[in-house]
Write an enzyme that holds these catalytic residues in place. Structure first.
Site, PDB file in Angstrom:
ATOM      1  N   GLY A  14      40.635  60.190   3.059  1.00  0.00           N
ATOM      2  CA  GLY A  14      39.405  59.480   3.419  1.00  0.00           C
ATOM      3  C   GLY A  14      39.115  58.312   2.493  1.00  0.00           C
ATOM      4  O   GLY A  14      37.970  58.059   2.137  1.00  0.00           O
ATOM      5  N   ALA A  17      41.912  53.395   3.855  1.00  0.00           N
ATOM      6  CA  ALA A  17      42.866  53.525   4.972  1.00  0.00           C
ATOM      7  C   ALA A  17      42.412  54.605   5.949  1.00  0.00           C
ATOM      8  O   ALA A  17      42.423  54.406   7.171  1.00  0.00           O
ATOM      9  CB  ALA A  17      44.259  53.837   4.433  1.00  0.00           C
ATOM     10  N   LYS A  79      34.599  34.758   0.862  1.00  0.00           N
ATOM     11  CA  LYS A  79      35.774  34.360   0.072  1.00  0.00           C
ATOM     12  C   LYS A  79      36.527  33.257   0.815  1.00  0.00           C
ATOM     13  O   LYS A  79      36.856  33.416   1.997  1.00  0.00           O
ATOM     14  CB  LYS A  79      36.678  35.592  -0.114  1.00  0.00           C
ATOM     15  N   GLU A 337      47.621  38.927  -3.838  1.00  0.00           N
ATOM     16  CA  GLU A 337      47.147  38.114  -2.701  1.00  0.00           C
ATOM     17  C   GLU A 337      46.277  38.950  -1.750  1.00  0.00           C
ATOM     18  O   GLU A 337      46.110  38.605  -0.583  1.00  0.00           O
ATOM     19  CB  GLU A 337      48.330  37.478  -1.962  1.00  0.00           C
TER      20      GLU A 337
HETATM   21  C1  LIG Z   1      44.699  48.002  -8.965  1.00  0.00           C
HETATM   22  C2  LIG Z   1      44.586  47.834  -7.495  1.00  0.00           C
HETATM   23  C3  LIG Z   1      43.865  46.767  -6.972  1.00  0.00           C
HETATM   24  C4  LIG Z   1      43.794  46.587  -5.589  1.00  0.00           C
HETATM   25  N1  LIG Z   1      43.138  45.498  -5.084  1.00  0.00           N
HETATM   26  C5  LIG Z   1      43.174  45.252  -3.751  1.00  0.00           C
HETATM   27  C6  LIG Z   1      42.538  44.123  -3.189  1.00  0.00           C
HETATM   28  O1  LIG Z   1      41.902  43.333  -3.873  1.00  0.00           O
HETATM   29  N2  LIG Z   1      42.633  43.942  -1.855  1.00  0.00           N
HETATM   30  C7  LIG Z   1      43.298  44.810  -1.046  1.00  0.00           C
HETATM   31  O2  LIG Z   1      43.396  44.562   0.154  1.00  0.00           O
HETATM   32  N3  LIG Z   1      43.842  45.924  -1.556  1.00  0.00           N
HETATM   33  C8  LIG Z   1      43.811  46.162  -2.865  1.00  0.00           C
HETATM   34  N4  LIG Z   1      44.366  47.298  -3.366  1.00  0.00           N
HETATM   35  C9  LIG Z   1      44.877  48.310  -2.443  1.00  0.00           C
HETATM   36  C10 LIG Z   1      43.698  49.125  -1.896  1.00  0.00           C
HETATM   37  O3  LIG Z   1      43.012  49.715  -2.967  1.00  0.00           O
HETATM   38  C11 LIG Z   1      44.197  50.200  -0.936  1.00  0.00           C
HETATM   39  O4  LIG Z   1      45.013  49.644   0.043  1.00  0.00           O
HETATM   40  C12 LIG Z   1      43.035  50.887  -0.245  1.00  0.00           C
HETATM   41  O5  LIG Z   1      42.080  51.331  -1.151  1.00  0.00           O
HETATM   42  C13 LIG Z   1      43.525  52.052   0.582  1.00  0.00           C
HETATM   43  O6  LIG Z   1      43.839  53.160  -0.194  1.00  0.00           O
HETATM   44  P1  LIG Z   1      44.213  54.483   0.563  1.00  0.00           P
HETATM   45  O7  LIG Z   1      43.100  54.850   1.468  1.00  0.00           O
HETATM   46  O8  LIG Z   1      45.568  54.344   1.159  1.00  0.00           O
HETATM   47  O9  LIG Z   1      44.351  55.563  -0.619  1.00  0.00           O
HETATM   48  P2  LIG Z   1      43.229  56.306  -1.501  1.00  0.00           P
HETATM   49  O10 LIG Z   1      42.028  55.494  -1.728  1.00  0.00           O
HETATM   50  O11 LIG Z   1      43.951  56.830  -2.702  1.00  0.00           O
HETATM   51  O12 LIG Z   1      42.779  57.538  -0.611  1.00  0.00           O
HETATM   52  C14 LIG Z   1      43.546  58.695  -0.511  1.00  0.00           C
HETATM   53  C15 LIG Z   1      42.733  59.762   0.188  1.00  0.00           C
HETATM   54  O13 LIG Z   1      43.535  60.895   0.379  1.00  0.00           O
HETATM   55  C16 LIG Z   1      42.840  62.045  -0.057  1.00  0.00           C
HETATM   56  N5  LIG Z   1      43.818  63.062  -0.482  1.00  0.00           N
HETATM   57  C17 LIG Z   1      44.902  62.894  -1.247  1.00  0.00           C
HETATM   58  N6  LIG Z   1      45.524  64.089  -1.449  1.00  0.00           N
HETATM   59  C18 LIG Z   1      44.816  64.994  -0.752  1.00  0.00           C
HETATM   60  C19 LIG Z   1      44.928  66.400  -0.567  1.00  0.00           C
HETATM   61  N7  LIG Z   1      45.883  67.128  -1.143  1.00  0.00           N
HETATM   62  N8  LIG Z   1      43.992  67.014   0.186  1.00  0.00           N
HETATM   63  C20 LIG Z   1      42.983  66.315   0.772  1.00  0.00           C
HETATM   64  N9  LIG Z   1      42.824  64.990   0.620  1.00  0.00           N
HETATM   65  C21 LIG Z   1      43.720  64.345  -0.139  1.00  0.00           C
HETATM   66  C22 LIG Z   1      41.971  61.549  -1.198  1.00  0.00           C
HETATM   67  O14 LIG Z   1      40.905  62.426  -1.471  1.00  0.00           O
HETATM   68  C23 LIG Z   1      41.521  60.223  -0.603  1.00  0.00           C
HETATM   69  O15 LIG Z   1      40.430  60.460   0.255  1.00  0.00           O
HETATM   70  C24 LIG Z   1      44.425  47.515  -4.727  1.00  0.00           C
HETATM   71  C25 LIG Z   1      45.101  48.608  -5.260  1.00  0.00           C
HETATM   72  C26 LIG Z   1      45.199  48.764  -6.627  1.00  0.00           C
HETATM   73  C27 LIG Z   1      45.944  49.945  -7.171  1.00  0.00           C
END
Ligand SMILES: Cc1cc2nc3c(=O)[nH]c(=O)nc-3n(C[C@H](O)[C@H](O)[C@H](O)COP(=O)(O)OP(=O)(O)OC[C@H]3O[C@@H](n4cnc5c(N)ncnc54)[C@H](O)[C@@H]3O)c2cc1C
Length: 493
Positions: A14, A17, A79, A337
């Site tokens: 959650g 993504a 932006k 970017e």
């Molecule tokens: C330093 C940094 C800077 C960034 N800056 C940018 C930016 O400026 N612009 C941009 O477009 N993107 C940026 N990104 C990328 C962006 O942060 C991610 O693409 C975005 O937040 C999506 O993350 P996610 O949802 O894939 O993963 P996460 O936010 O890690 O979410 C993972 C989810 O899975 C759940 N989960 C994991 N394991 C389990 C389990 N065993 N059981 C139940 N739930 C679980 C967690 O609780 C969480 O809800 C950046 C990334 C980093 C690292």
């Protein structure tokens, strides 16, 4: 038509993504499908990702998201591009704006004419011929019905997830809080059948979307999709994000300020500033990075920076069996970017367009994976360009970047630009010619020649065309409110 076979969609995770995927799926495809999202409060989200690119607006429009409501909920600002500081050389600055550079012809893009005008010795900087660039440099912003402006947002990542959740749940997304303990697969097909939670609850589904972040719980830990590591081209692997109080009016651009072993970002929101230091651990220790960040921060930090380690690279397959990886679980380049949220949105769009109502076929999976591969490779090359095409020689990190072997696809692009000023956007490329040109020139790649058609234009005509373009843009920008003023008015409206 017979009943769809794939009805129960389970989103694991959650973060940004997970909630983008859940909302888009329920908004577009309910009641054909039911969506359940599983997330763990204990694990939490990566909590960063606050700078976007203009495709975000298109996606929001498809999803029926109201701009003002979204901006209020997420404390967003506008932006117009990214200010790259200290990249080509120390004390150097250029803006990669979202705008279009001048007007080209079908034979040659604008920058060929600009190069001819530069040869003649009277043209301004390339950004002088771009509306968004001039507006960004002047820290102005406005939207209007009469003139188009290409922009994106800076947003609060945590609030964005909550905002999407607030839209998704009333449409029927079932949210289950809990930690996934085990992933149950069909013994014969290998398809995922259910997620078993620590609470004892079982969440069954027909299609699973892995949004579990870097860990890739389903796509990698269960289905072993494989990971292609790009560290040889993208040496940064760590980040220290921290939020600070605002100092001054919000700028309509992200700042990406290079330092001796990476760079740091500054993302202005309405209520605070997002900051972070990105660094390569092979060239800078965590202690050094913390000290550098503390020294450079402009506002009071709101908490202690926490270290995030990441690996640049892509999942070899984003779609395996009945599982599609979206977000960090599918790969990560690095945030230079601001492309990750775009990659989430484009993957969700492709999934919606190719939704496997009758079950995932190898052809559908191959097509999805092929498109995802091509796009992320194009973005990778664009990012590597910023590191490699530099004159910096002041640290081991920059010497490494200058001398590293780069992907052939990028080497060819740089050679083409240096030799002929030729820049192009392939059908799978995210970045337009204007982006490649701004970054190539910003990184001080000087073309040896350009299209000779530019020389056929009489000097007086070229002068008149460029001067009036520059003057018109300057006039328009002079009449615009500052970004801060416009934002305040827009939010109050
Ligand atoms: C330093 C940094 C800077 C960034 N800056 C940018 C930016 O400026 N612009 C941009 O477009 N993107 C940026 N990104 C990328 C962006 O942060 C991610 O693409 C975005 O937040 C999506 O993350 P996610 O949802 O894939 O993963 P996460 O936010 O890690 O979410 C993972 C989810 O899975 C759940 N989960 C994991 N394991 C389990 C389990 N065993 N059981 C139940 N739930 C679980 C967690 O609780 C969480 O809800 C950046 C990334 C980093 C690292």
């Amino acid at each position: 038509m017979d009943e769809p076979k794939v009805k129960r969609v389970v989103v694991a995770g959650g973060g940004t993504a997970g909630w983008i995927a859940a909302y888009a799926l329920v908004k577009q495809l309910a009641p054909l499908i039911e969506v359940t999202l599983v997330e763990s409060d204990e694990i939490g989200t990566v909590g960063v990702g606050e700078s976007t690119i203009p495709t975000c607006r298109t996606f929001h429009q498809y999803m029926g998201i109201d701009e003002r409501e979204f901006m209020r909920a997420t404390n967003s600002t506008f932006k117009l591009g990214i200010s790259f500081e200290n990249w080509a050389a120390e004390q150097d600055r250029y803006i990669h704006s979202f705008g279009t550079l001048g007007h080209g012809t079908w034979l040659a893009d604008f920058h060929h004419y600009w190069l001819e005008a530069r040869r003649q010795g009277w043209a301004g900087e390339i950004g002088d011929y771009c509306f968004e660039h001039q507006a960004a440099a002047a820290e102005k912003f406005a939207t209007s019905k009469d003139a188009t402006i290409n922009y994106a947002y800076h947003l609060d990542a945590t609030s964005y997830g909550q905002y999407l959740r607030g839209l998704a749940e009333p449409l029927g997304v079932r949210r289950v809080e809990g930690k996934i303990r085990e992933v149950r697969q069909n013994a014969e097909s290998g398809d995922i059948e259910a997620l078993l939670l620590q609470s004892g609850e079982t969440v069954e589904g027909d299609l699973f979307i892995d949004c579990t972040g870097f860990r890739g719980l389903l796509i990698e830990q269960t289905l072993k999709a494989g990971f292609e590591d790009w560290a040889e081209w993208l040496p940064t692997d760590s980040a220290l994000p921290v939020q600070t109080e605002s100092v001054g009016a919000p700028k309509p651009f992200t700042r990406a300020i290079a330092h001796r072993a990476g760079w740091r970002w500054q993302i202005p929101l309405q209520h605070r500033v997002g900051n972070g230091l990105v660094f390569a651990s092979a060239f800078m220790s965590e202690d050094e990075a913390r000290a550098l960040l503390a020294q450079e921060l402009e506002g009071e930090p709101l908490f202690e920076p926490r270290l995030i380690r990441f690996k640049a690279g892509r999942r070899r397959k984003s779609w395996v069996n009945n599982c599609v990886a979206i977000g960090l679980s599918s790969g990560f380049i690095e945030p230079l970017e601001s492309t990750s949220i775009h990659l989430i949105m484009i993957a969700v769009t492709r999934l919606l367009q190719a939704f496997p109502f009758r079950g995932a076929t190898p052809a559908a999976r191959d097509r999805f994976n092929e498109q995802a591969d091509r796009e992320i490779i194009g973005i990778r090359d664009f990012i590597v360009l910023h590191y490699h095409a530099t004159e910096r020689d002041d640290s081991d990190f920059w010497r490494h970047c200058r001398n590293m072997t780069i992907p052939d696809t990028l080497r060819e692009r740089i050679e083409l630009f240096r030799a002929h000023a030729h820049a192009y956007q392939d059908s799978h490329d995210l970045f337009r010619v204007d982006s490649w040109v701004q970054v190539m020139l910003g990184q001080r790649q000087t073309p040896a020649s350009y299209h000779h058609v530019a020389r056929l234009m009489p000097e007086a005509r070229l002068r008149e065309a460029l001067s009036s373009l520059q003057a018109n843009i300057s006039r328009a920008v002079a009449g615009m409110p500052t970004h801060g003023e416009f934002l305040q008015r827009y939010m109050a409206g």
